[in-house]
Design a protein around this motif. Sequence first.
Motif, PDB file in Angstrom:
ATOM      1  N   ALA A 111       0.738  -1.292   0.018  1.00 20.35           N
ATOM      2  CA  ALA A 111       0.000  -0.057  -0.003  1.00 20.35           C
ATOM      3  C   ALA A 111       0.333   1.292  -0.168  1.00 20.35           C
ATOM      4  O   ALA A 111       2.402   1.257   0.473  1.00 20.35           O
ATOM      5  CB  ALA A 111      -0.759  -0.150   1.185  1.00 20.35           C
ATOM      6  N   VAL A 142      -3.863   5.054   1.286  1.00 24.69           N
ATOM      7  CA  VAL A 142      -4.319   5.081   2.067  1.00 24.69           C
ATOM      8  C   VAL A 142      -5.908   6.759   2.450  1.00 24.69           C
ATOM      9  O   VAL A 142      -6.586   6.829   2.297  1.00 24.69           O
ATOM     10  CB  VAL A 142      -3.903   5.189   3.455  1.00 24.69           C
ATOM     11  CG1 VAL A 142      -4.605   5.400   4.217  1.00 24.69           C
ATOM     12  CG2 VAL A 142      -3.064   4.133   3.486  1.00 24.69           C
ATOM     13  N   CYS A 202      -4.896  -0.719   4.483  1.00 20.59           N
ATOM     14  CA  CYS A 202      -5.002   0.232   4.592  1.00 20.59           C
ATOM     15  C   CYS A 202      -6.173   0.352   5.957  1.00 20.59           C
ATOM     16  O   CYS A 202      -6.137   1.547   6.525  1.00 20.59           O
ATOM     17  CB  CYS A 202      -5.538   0.206   3.542  1.00 20.59           C
ATOM     18  SG  CYS A 202      -4.578   1.080   2.514  1.00 20.59           S
TER      19      CYS A 202
END
Length: 127
Positions: free
Chosen positions: A5, A10, A64
């Motif tokens: 990620a 995010v 996330c």
Amino acid sequence: MGDFATVTDVADRFGSTLTPEQDKLVTARIADAEALLQTEVPALAGGTGGLPVITLANAKRVVCDAVLRPLRNPAGLVSERSGPFEVTFHAEALAEEIYFTADQLALFRRRRRVGVVGVSGPRWLAV
């Protein structure tokens, strides 16, 4: 930059622009979450190479979610009541620890097939 990620991933899930302080925090938390995920799921320890696309997508989502928990609910509030004044906090959230739920980790566990073994009589009986 994380293996699974990024800060952008995010921020997209957060639904608003991150402040510079939040951006720094998210960068550090992504590294923490990925290290913990790779510890919990050894199949991910080698990084992204050779992993199926669905596994990478699940890893991104789980990382996330773990990073977003303290951003969305910094106090770790689980339930609140107004009548008798009840407030409940999640223990891990109070320490601001990164954690994964059992359901999140179950995404990466291999499922064993459970079947039925047929039992019949000897062939010469033609049963």
